[in-house]
Design an enzyme around this catalytic site. Structure first.
Site, PDB file in Angstrom:
ATOM      1  N   HIS A 131      -3.845  24.486  21.359  1.00  0.00           N
ATOM      2  CA  HIS A 131      -3.995  22.892  21.317  1.00  0.00           C
ATOM      3  C   HIS A 131      -5.280  22.776  22.206  1.00  0.00           C
ATOM      4  O   HIS A 131      -5.818  24.192  22.950  1.00  0.00           O
ATOM      5  CB  HIS A 131      -3.087  22.035  22.008  1.00  0.00           C
ATOM      6  CG  HIS A 131      -2.999  20.211  21.807  1.00  0.00           C
ATOM      7  ND1 HIS A 131      -4.970  20.380  22.507  1.00  0.00           N
ATOM      8  CD2 HIS A 131      -2.317  19.793  21.256  1.00  0.00           C
ATOM      9  CE1 HIS A 131      -4.244  18.806  22.481  1.00  0.00           C
ATOM     10  NE2 HIS A 131      -3.407  18.590  22.247  1.00  0.00           N
ATOM     11  N   ASP A 208       1.047  26.014  28.489  1.00  0.00           N
ATOM     12  CA  ASP A 208       0.658  25.433  28.294  1.00  0.00           C
ATOM     13  C   ASP A 208       2.643  25.179  27.748  1.00  0.00           C
ATOM     14  O   ASP A 208       3.263  24.890  26.304  1.00  0.00           O
ATOM     15  CB  ASP A 208       0.172  25.170  26.660  1.00  0.00           C
ATOM     16  CG  ASP A 208       0.182  23.637  26.650  1.00  0.00           C
ATOM     17  OD1 ASP A 208       1.270  22.577  26.793  1.00  0.00           O
ATOM     18  OD2 ASP A 208      -0.897  23.483  25.543  1.00  0.00           O
ATOM     19  N   GLN A 211       5.061  21.432  24.095  1.00  0.00           N
ATOM     20  CA  GLN A 211       5.939  21.307  23.343  1.00  0.00           C
ATOM     21  C   GLN A 211       7.233  22.080  23.802  1.00  0.00           C
ATOM     22  O   GLN A 211       8.465  21.879  22.987  1.00  0.00           O
ATOM     23  CB  GLN A 211       5.386  22.076  22.416  1.00  0.00           C
ATOM     24  CG  GLN A 211       4.336  20.745  21.512  1.00  0.00           C
ATOM     25  CD  GLN A 211       4.641  19.670  21.093  1.00  0.00           C
ATOM     26  OE1 GLN A 211       5.334  19.619  20.431  1.00  0.00           O
ATOM     27  NE2 GLN A 211       3.458  19.039  21.465  1.00  0.00           N
ATOM     28  N   LYS A 234       6.734  13.467  26.284  1.00  0.00           N
ATOM     29  CA  LYS A 234       6.730  14.338  25.291  1.00  0.00           C
ATOM     30  C   LYS A 234       8.146  14.598  25.031  1.00  0.00           C
ATOM     31  O   LYS A 234       9.343  14.674  24.867  1.00  0.00           O
ATOM     32  CB  LYS A 234       6.013  15.559  25.284  1.00  0.00           C
ATOM     33  CG  LYS A 234       4.098  15.361  24.267  1.00  0.00           C
ATOM     34  CD  LYS A 234       4.151  16.106  23.809  1.00  0.00           C
ATOM     35  CE  LYS A 234       2.107  16.023  23.243  1.00  0.00           C
ATOM     36  NZ  LYS A 234       1.643  15.999  22.806  1.00  0.00           N
ATOM     37  N   CYS A 374      -5.482  18.279  16.641  1.00  0.00           N
ATOM     38  CA  CYS A 374      -6.369  18.763  17.674  1.00  0.00           C
ATOM     39  C   CYS A 374      -6.178  20.460  17.786  1.00  0.00           C
ATOM     40  O   CYS A 374      -5.634  20.984  19.215  1.00  0.00           O
ATOM     41  CB  CYS A 374      -5.616  18.511  18.927  1.00  0.00           C
ATOM     42  SG  CYS A 374      -6.221  16.590  19.360  1.00  0.00           S
TER      43      CYS A 374
HETATM   44  C1  LIG Z   1       0.531  22.501  22.517  1.00  0.00           C
HETATM   45  C2  LIG Z   1      -0.469  21.130  23.097  1.00  0.00           C
HETATM   46  N1  LIG Z   1      -0.634  20.815  24.421  1.00  0.00           N
HETATM   47  C3  LIG Z   1      -1.208  20.302  24.979  1.00  0.00           C
HETATM   48  C4  LIG Z   1      -1.250  18.349  24.577  1.00  0.00           C
HETATM   49  C5  LIG Z   1      -2.045  17.806  24.941  1.00  0.00           C
HETATM   50  O1  LIG Z   1      -0.722  16.892  25.974  1.00  0.00           O
HETATM   51  P1  LIG Z   1      -1.624  15.606  26.544  1.00  0.00           P
HETATM   52  O2  LIG Z   1      -2.067  15.028  25.368  1.00  0.00           O
HETATM   53  O3  LIG Z   1      -0.443  14.756  26.972  1.00  0.00           O
HETATM   54  O4  LIG Z   1      -2.258  15.902  28.021  1.00  0.00           O
HETATM   55  C6  LIG Z   1      -0.584  18.599  23.448  1.00  0.00           C
HETATM   56  C7  LIG Z   1      -0.296  17.511  22.987  1.00  0.00           C
HETATM   57  O5  LIG Z   1      -0.467  16.634  21.664  1.00  0.00           O
HETATM   58  C8  LIG Z   1       0.260  19.596  22.814  1.00  0.00           C
HETATM   59  O6  LIG Z   1       1.004  19.199  22.482  1.00  0.00           O
END
Ligand SMILES: Cc1ncc(COP(=O)(O)O)c(C=O)c1O
Lengths: 418, 145
Positions: A131, A208, A211, A234, A374
């Site tokens: 992401h 990270d 997910q 999430k 993203c």
């Molecule tokens: C794999 C991953 N990393 C990071 C994020 C970013 O999360 P947040 O927007 O809650 O900071 C997301 C959310 O879309 C994600 O799916």
């Protein structure tokens, strides 16, 4: 497919009943088919109630007052911290930092750890399925420190090409930053192996967990994870709150990210000293009610159990893939086979633009996400500008899957493909 | 490439009112999208691409001075790879295409989208995309004026 029983040991209908958002039909009378949990999950009543309880019964700022409300807030926050610790099996609650979400957590590590420890020539090992939140902060800190980013190649089916690891994981690697589960491909990455291989060359690993943490057990000590990040929203919790786990020895050596109130030990006119962990990384007022209600979300997930969640989501995934592959001409599901994937399907349909698809599915009450999610480098690699993603959560049912497939038939009809 | 627009603004308003709900209106947008005059492949190049859209949109303009008019006319052709966006393009062309630069600069496209009730069905992203096209058309008109 129709011969399959409609329920599992996990009673999806009962669980769905715990989410008030599904109580009302849409204005066109259709039920809500919510398939965008990977972007943000709906909230069970226990989470909503917990947040309301805080505001209605004992709200105050945190870690400030000795009066009764203040003390209760502190107690509740520490209870959530302990629940997070237990969820990921961290050693101590001082290793659990509340942030605003995964994005902030990764930025915190890139800045606080990276600025201090990265040296020119060091490498940050990423991969193209990450992401943007796990790419851009590293690019920035690499620019500032003279380090560089490097990418583990992906296999054709969207997994990390572990055969190539010897070429890109070297003595120069300072940190591996990798997602536990891809938000597009659904790929579940071999975090434990990466951590172990990283240790052999002295590299740290940041996972990270945005997910993965909501859908599978994560044990930071067993897996050898140095930093773990995830977002409350999430995992069926509130938006605005997230978590950074950092191994205590690492957090202790890092400089603060944000500075200001609460994170100091002593402020003089010319300089300041820092508070103990985790306060050092919690400058300013926390998302108080949100962090408290995150504890309720963790209880909710634990009560369902990850085994049951996994089994349920797997059935949805299998049913969806079977029907889509069977019935939809030109259906392409990006990413690996079932054994390497969580409950996410990012698809392209031949002759169908993802924007048209999303609008037409919405008319059927089927909520999916389209675009690059993203992950532009990943879409560049896939050679498509956009995908349509259906992602599943505990409240989804086999009926939701059927409504998705039916809505796709409807969309293809409207676009004159049948 | 200087066919009159598929439909006029007045006809659009009548049609949208008659259809009443989004279901029918969306089908109608798709129909318009299918009928929209398509661009020749050689026009689908980077310099004609409109940025800010989620889908690809290419847009070209041609100028024409009818014998009986003292102002030039701007004929616009545009195409997207998304069919619903092509429907929205048909609306933009109803508003703008074949008009003089001063008419283009005066036109209240947002008012027309609101009158059609489309503002309620356009996400902020699609609104940005549409606005990208509007900006491009207005820039072309401003240059020609
Ligand atoms: C794999 C991953 N990393 C990071 C994020 C970013 O999360 P947040 O927007 O809650 O900071 C997301 C959310 O879309 C994600 O799916």
């Amino acid at each position: 497919m129709s011969s399959q029983p409609r329920t599992t040991s996990f009673d999806a209908d009962t669980i769905r009943g715990e989410f008030p958002v599904f109580d009302q039909p849409l204005t066109n009378g259709r039920p809500v088919t919510f398939l965008d949990t990977a972007a943000s999950a709906q909230k069970p009543r226990v989470v909503i109630d917990k947040e309301r309880e805080c505001y209605e019964q004992y709200y105050a700022n945190a870690y400030r007052g000795v009066y009764q409300f203040g003390a209760r807030v502190d107690e509740e926050l520490e209870a959530t911290r302990e629940k997070v610790r237990d969820l990921i099996n961290a050693e101590e609650i001082s290793e659990i930092v509340f942030t605003s979400g995964t994005t902030m957590s990764i930025n915190l590590v890139a800045d606080s750890w990276g600025r201090k420890f990265l040296r020119p020539g060091d490498e940050i090992l990423l991969n193209e399925m990450e992401h943007h939140a796990n790419i851009v902060p590293w690019q920035q800190i690499a620019n500032e420190t003279g380090a560089s980013v490097r990418y583990i190649p992906l296999t054709d089916d969207g997994r990390l090409d572990i055969q190539e690891l010897d070429n890109c994981l070297t003595e120069k690697t300072a940190i591996i930053a990798v997602t536990g589960m891809s938000n597009v491909l659904g790929t579940i990455n071999p975090v434990e192996e990466l951590a172990r291989r990283g240790k052999q060359v002295g590299a740290l690993i940041l996972v990270d967990g945005a997910q993965s943490v909501p859908h599978m057990p994560v044990d930071v000590r067993k897996a050898g994870i140095d930093f773990l990040t995830f977002s409350g929203h999430k995992i069926y919790g509130p938006s605005g709150v997230g978590v950074l786990y950092g191994r205590r020895e690492l957090l202790r050596e890092m400089d603060p990210f944000l500075t200001g109130g609460h994170m100091i030990d002593r402020v003089f006119k010319e300089k300041s000293t820092w508070a103990e962990l985790p306060a050092r990384f919690e400058a300013g007022t926390l998302p108080i009610a949100q962090a408290i209600a995150l504890g309720a979300a963790i209880d909710f997930v634990n009560q369902l159990s990850f085994d049951a969640i996994h089994a349920h989501e797997r059935r949805l995934l299998e049913h969806a893939l079977a029907r889509l592959q069977d019935e939809v001409p030109g259906f392409v599901c990006h990413g690996p086979g079932l054994e390497h994937r969580g409950a996410i399907i990012s698809m392209t349909l031949e002759g169908v633009h993802s924007e048209d698809l999303a609008v037409l599915l919405d008319r059927r009450g089927v909520f999916v996400r389209h675009g690059h999610h993203c992950t532009m480098p990943l879409h560049d690699l896939l050679g498509v500008s956009a995908t349509t993603r259906a992602s599943f959560g505990v409240y989804n049912t086999l009926d939701d899957v059927d409504r998705l497939v039916d809505a796709i038939h409807f969309a293809r009809e409207k676009l004159r493909l049948v | 490439m200087n066919q009159p627009p598929l439909i006029s603004v007045e006809e659009l308003i009548d049609e949208f009112d008659a259809l009443g709900d989004w279901e029918g209106q969306c089908d109608f947008l798709i129909d318009l999208g299918f009928e929209l005059e398509k661009l020749p492949p050689e026009a689908k190049v980077e310099e004609n691409r409109v940025h800010g859209c989620q889908s690809n949109v290419w847009l070209i303009a041609e100028f024409q001075r009818p014998d009986d008019a003292d102002e030039i006319r701007v004929n616009i052709t545009a195409e997207s790879d998304a069919m619903i966006v092509n429907g929205l393009i048909a609306i933009l062309l109803a508003v703008y295409s074949g008009k003089s630069p001063s008419e283009i600069l005066k036109a209240d496209v947002e008012g027309i989208f609101t009158r059609l009730g489309l503002d309620r069905h356009l996400s902020s992203q699609r609104r940005n995309g549409l606005f990208g096209m509007v900006k491009r058309i207005r820039a072309i008109a401003a240059q020609a004026a």
